[in-house]
Design an enzyme around this catalytic site. Structure first.
Site, PDB file in Angstrom:
ATOM      1  N   HIS A 212       4.361  10.127   2.437  1.00 45.08           N
ATOM      2  CA  HIS A 212       3.513   8.947   2.334  1.00 45.08           C
ATOM      3  C   HIS A 212       3.789   8.182   1.040  1.00 45.08           C
ATOM      4  O   HIS A 212       3.164   7.162   0.743  1.00 45.08           O
ATOM      5  CB  HIS A 212       2.047   9.419   2.391  1.00 45.08           C
ATOM      6  CG  HIS A 212       1.061   8.339   2.614  1.00 45.08           C
ATOM      7  ND1 HIS A 212       0.225   7.875   1.645  1.00 45.08           N
ATOM      8  CD2 HIS A 212       0.778   7.619   3.721  1.00 45.08           C
ATOM      9  CE1 HIS A 212      -0.535   6.917   2.142  1.00 45.08           C
ATOM     10  NE2 HIS A 212      -0.231   6.740   3.382  1.00 45.08           N
ATOM     11  N   ASP A 219      19.049   1.975 -10.250  1.00 45.61           N
ATOM     12  CA  ASP A 219      20.039   2.256 -11.302  1.00 45.61           C
ATOM     13  C   ASP A 219      19.607   3.389 -12.237  1.00 45.61           C
ATOM     14  O   ASP A 219      20.048   3.438 -13.397  1.00 45.61           O
ATOM     15  CB  ASP A 219      20.316   0.997 -12.153  1.00 45.61           C
ATOM     16  CG  ASP A 219      21.082  -0.075 -11.377  1.00 45.61           C
ATOM     17  OD1 ASP A 219      21.626   0.244 -10.302  1.00 45.61           O
ATOM     18  OD2 ASP A 219      21.102  -1.231 -11.844  1.00 45.61           O
ATOM     19  N   HIS A 426      -5.387  -2.331   0.646  1.00 43.10           N
ATOM     20  CA  HIS A 426      -4.644  -1.073   0.728  1.00 43.10           C
ATOM     21  C   HIS A 426      -4.480  -0.433  -0.661  1.00 43.10           C
ATOM     22  O   HIS A 426      -3.792   0.579  -0.823  1.00 43.10           O
ATOM     23  CB  HIS A 426      -3.262  -1.404   1.337  1.00 43.10           C
ATOM     24  CG  HIS A 426      -2.498  -0.258   1.893  1.00 43.10           C
ATOM     25  ND1 HIS A 426      -1.217   0.031   1.512  1.00 43.10           N
ATOM     26  CD2 HIS A 426      -2.808   0.664   2.823  1.00 43.10           C
ATOM     27  CE1 HIS A 426      -0.774   1.074   2.180  1.00 43.10           C
ATOM     28  NE2 HIS A 426      -1.711   1.480   2.984  1.00 43.10           N
TER      29      HIS A 426
HETATM   30  C1  LIG Z   1      -5.093   5.736   4.659  1.00 45.57           C
HETATM   31  O1  LIG Z   1      -6.228   5.562   5.435  1.00 45.57           O
HETATM   32  C2  LIG Z   1      -6.101   4.579   6.432  1.00 45.57           C
HETATM   33  C3  LIG Z   1      -7.429   4.358   7.079  1.00 45.57           C
HETATM   34  O2  LIG Z   1      -7.870   5.497   7.762  1.00 45.57           O
HETATM   35  C4  LIG Z   1      -5.059   5.013   7.432  1.00 45.57           C
HETATM   36  O3  LIG Z   1      -4.935   4.045   8.476  1.00 45.57           O
HETATM   37  C5  LIG Z   1      -3.776   5.125   6.713  1.00 45.57           C
HETATM   38  O4  LIG Z   1      -2.772   5.621   7.571  1.00 45.57           O
HETATM   39  C6  LIG Z   1      -3.915   6.051   5.526  1.00 45.57           C
HETATM   40  N1  LIG Z   1      -2.726   5.960   4.794  1.00 45.57           N
HETATM   41  C7  LIG Z   1      -2.288   4.841   4.192  1.00 45.57           C
HETATM   42  C8  LIG Z   1      -1.236   4.060   4.865  1.00 45.57           C
HETATM   43  O5  LIG Z   1      -2.720   4.483   3.155  1.00 45.57           O
END
Ligand SMILES: *[C@@H]1O[C@H](CO)[C@@H](O)[C@H](O)[C@H]1NC(C)=O
Ligand SMILES: *[C@@H]1O[C@H](CO)[C@@H](O)[C@H](O)[C@H]1NC(C)=O
Ligand SMILES: *[C@@H]1O[C@H](CO)[C@@H](O)[C@H](O)[C@H]1NC(C)=O
Ligand SMILES: *[C@@H]1O[C@H](CO)[C@@H](O)[C@H](O)[C@H]1NC(C)=O
Ligand SMILES: *[C@@H]1O[C@H](CO)[C@@H](O)[C@H](O)[C@H]1NC(C)=O
Ligand SMILES: *[C@@H]1O[C@H](CO)[C@@H](O)[C@H](O)[C@H]1NC(C)=O
Length: 505
Positions: A212, A219, A426
């Site tokens: 994730h 470089d 995000h």
């Molecule tokens: C974080 O949580 C969200 C909401 O549940 C989820 O859709 C996502 O996949 C998770 N990961 C990310 C991309 O941050």
């Protein structure tokens, strides 16, 4: 010590770290520094007798928080560092970068960070030899997700730029999760056809989580890290925050070691090593952060990683980094995260996991630290999150000096409903009066125990002379306050069973 004016020794333009790789990735009870001090203390005691013993015991340092460490850097340790051989001159420069979704005018404004799309192009322009990218998934073009929308253009420009760089014989190595979240994306086939090396890491089979992380190493000296995946929506439709650090080979080469853990796990028939080879060990961590000058500012910085299985010796675990930043706060903790669950999210049955929740409550209750939590609220938000948010806010008692505030940030969908999985905040960062933490994890257990991610912890001291550049934690605080006081940040409604994440404004 005057917090504003660092000792002159701190101004040496060197990026150095001490050479002590001998630490486990687990949470050490004492730093090696304090262990060494204790041993030295005991030897002196034998020689000098009881009076000295009493004096020394009083002097023996307790395990220190990372910021105490910043306060206590002594001139001697800087001289020792300068005396080392093989020194490398860096002039690190940190730039906060962000992406503000289209049609969110009042969320941009001042203050603001550099636009992510522009920052990525600029970073690619500096590339001369190699680009290493870790990203959960790739979808840089509209057709990748079957969407025809002009806002995919900046993502497509990034893909094109990467092809041009490959054609100029710049190496591109990509580590991404397998199976891919964007199965229809052709980005990686296109890049591979131009010579990119791609490894798809079946992280689930190694740790039960996914890859994730979102970072680049360019470089071996420049870094990008932040919440944005290699996704065109991250440049125009999703609110993102990250950092770029230029000209900082010590940090870049340290982050590269984390990239290499993915690279190893992405090889055919890879197995998860029980212990990682010595050359994956980190010498830069919570107890021995990189100390040097960024833009003339005394700076301490390190990268954490998760899950623990991907922390070779010396690597601070991401959870420990988050907790250390929280525990170091004396005035405020402001956090902006997509998701907040004091539970597991992906294991069945779910487990209660109040580790971060307790740390926030403890800071608010025990140290009267002002806590603010800004959580994303969008169409895909799981409404079972709200009871936990209300529960956290419920301990707030301003008349007793306990201040905990929770708000949700709603990005209006507007006329962008044709774009799936967008229009959300995000961000994954935290800021205190002492340090900035920029991470890639949602705040629930899985992200720290099985999912791979990284975190950047930075703490800077304002230079004695006015340079116009503010410490990273101060810049990040201003961005947080901008979002917190924007019209898109909405308080919790005490009545409703779930929060309505549809923008009514
Ligand atoms: C974080 O949580 C969200 C909401 O549940 C989820 O859709 C996502 O996949 C998770 N990961 C990310 C991309 O941050
Ligand atoms: C992928 O393409 C198929 C066929 O065109 C389509 O049915 C599916 O919805 C697409 N999936 C995504 C995630 O775009
Ligand atoms: C995408 O939309 C534009 C204008 O809305 C249109 O001119 C173009 O033909 C569309 N492209 C595809 C592949 O549908
Ligand atoms: C990085 O360092 C090089 C030379 O040492 C310099 O030309 C360049 O401007 C620096 N880049 C940044 C963004 O500071
Ligand atoms: C460690 O050394 C091995 C063998 O030389 C090499 O293949 C690997 O890339 C190195 N790993 C790191 C993180 O430098
Ligand atoms: C979408 O809405 C914004 C303002 O909310 C407007 O400026 C823009 O022109 C609209 N776009 C389309 C394609 O309707």
């Amino acid at each position: 010590m005057d917090a504003k004016a660092g000792p002159p020794e701190l101004l040496a333009p060197l990026c150095r770290t001490a050479e002590d790789p001998e630490w486990p990735c687990s949470r050490p009870r004492r730093s090696p520094c304090s262990r060494t001090s204790t041993v030295l203390g005991m030897l002196a005691v034998l020689g000098l007798g009881l009076v000295t013993l009493t004096y020394l015991l009083w002097q023996v340092p307790l395990p220190r928080t990372w910021h105490q460490h910043l306060e206590e850097v002594s001139p001697e340790s800087w001289e020792a560092l300068e005396g080392e051989s093989g020194q490398q001159r860096d002039s690190c420069q940190l730039v906060l970068v962000e992406s503000i979704p289209q049609d969110l005018p009042s969320a941009a404004g001042s203050p603001s960070a550099q636009p992510l799309a522009q920052a990525w192009l600029q970073l690619l322009d500096t590339a001369q030899e190699s680009i290493h990218v870790a990203s959960y998934y790739w979808s840089l073009t509209g057709p990748d997700i079957g969407v025809n929308d002009s806002s995919s253009q900046p993502g497509e420009a990034i893909l094109q730029k990467l092809q041009q760089l490959l054609d100029k014989d710049i190496t591109l190595m990509v580590a991404t999760n397998s199976p891919s979240l964007s199965r229809n994306s052709t980005d990686l086939q296109v890049l591979a056809a131009h010579g990119a090396q791609v490894r798809q890491v079946p992280m689930r089979q190694f740790t039960g989580g996914v890859l994730h992380s979102k970072f680049w190493v360019v470089d071996g000296r420049h870094i990008y890290v932040g919440s944005a995946n290699m996704d065109w929506r991250s440049l125009t439709q999703v609110k993102e925050l990250g950092a770029i650090i230029y000209n900082c080979s010590r940090l870049a080469q340290d982050l590269e070691k984390t990239f290499q853990t993915y690279w190893v796990l992405g090889a055919p028939q890879a197995v998860l090593p029980k212990t990682w080879p010595q050359n994956f060990s980190s010498h830069i961590n919570r107890f021995q952060p990189l100390r040097c000058h960024f833009d003339g500012m005394p700076t301490m910085a390190y990268f954490s990683a998760s899950p623990p299985a991907l922390c070779p010796r010396g690597r601070t675990q991401d959870l420990d980094a988050v907790l250390a930043v929280m525990e170091g706060a004396r005035e405020f903790i402001f956090a902006s995260v997509m998701e907040y669950f004091p539970t597991t999210r992906f294991s069945h049955p779910a487990r209660y996991w109040p580790v971060l929740d307790n740390a926030l409550r403890e800071a608010a209750f025990g140290r009267r630290v002002r806590v603010r939590l800004l959580v994303s609220c969008g169409l895909s938000t799981d409404p079972t999150m709200f009871p936990y948010l209300r529960s956290l806010q419920a301990i707030s008692n301003p008349s007793a000096g306990i201040s905990v505030d929770v708000k949700v940030f709603i990005v209006p969908v507007g006329n962008h409903s044709n774009i799936p999985f967008s229009r959300v905040n995000h961000n994954k960062f935290m800021v205190t009066e002492k340090a900035a933490y920029i991470g890639t994890s949602n705040w629930s257990e899985d992200y720290f125990s099985s999912t791979s991610g990284v975190g950047l912890v930075v703490s800077q001291r304002a230079p004695s002379a006015q340079t116009g550049v503010q410490p990273a934690q101060e810049q990040l605080r201003q961005l947080f306050e901008r979002d917190w006081s924007s019209r898109y940040a909405v308080g919790l409604d005490g009545q409703a069973p779930g929060q309505d994440c549809v923008w009514q404004g």
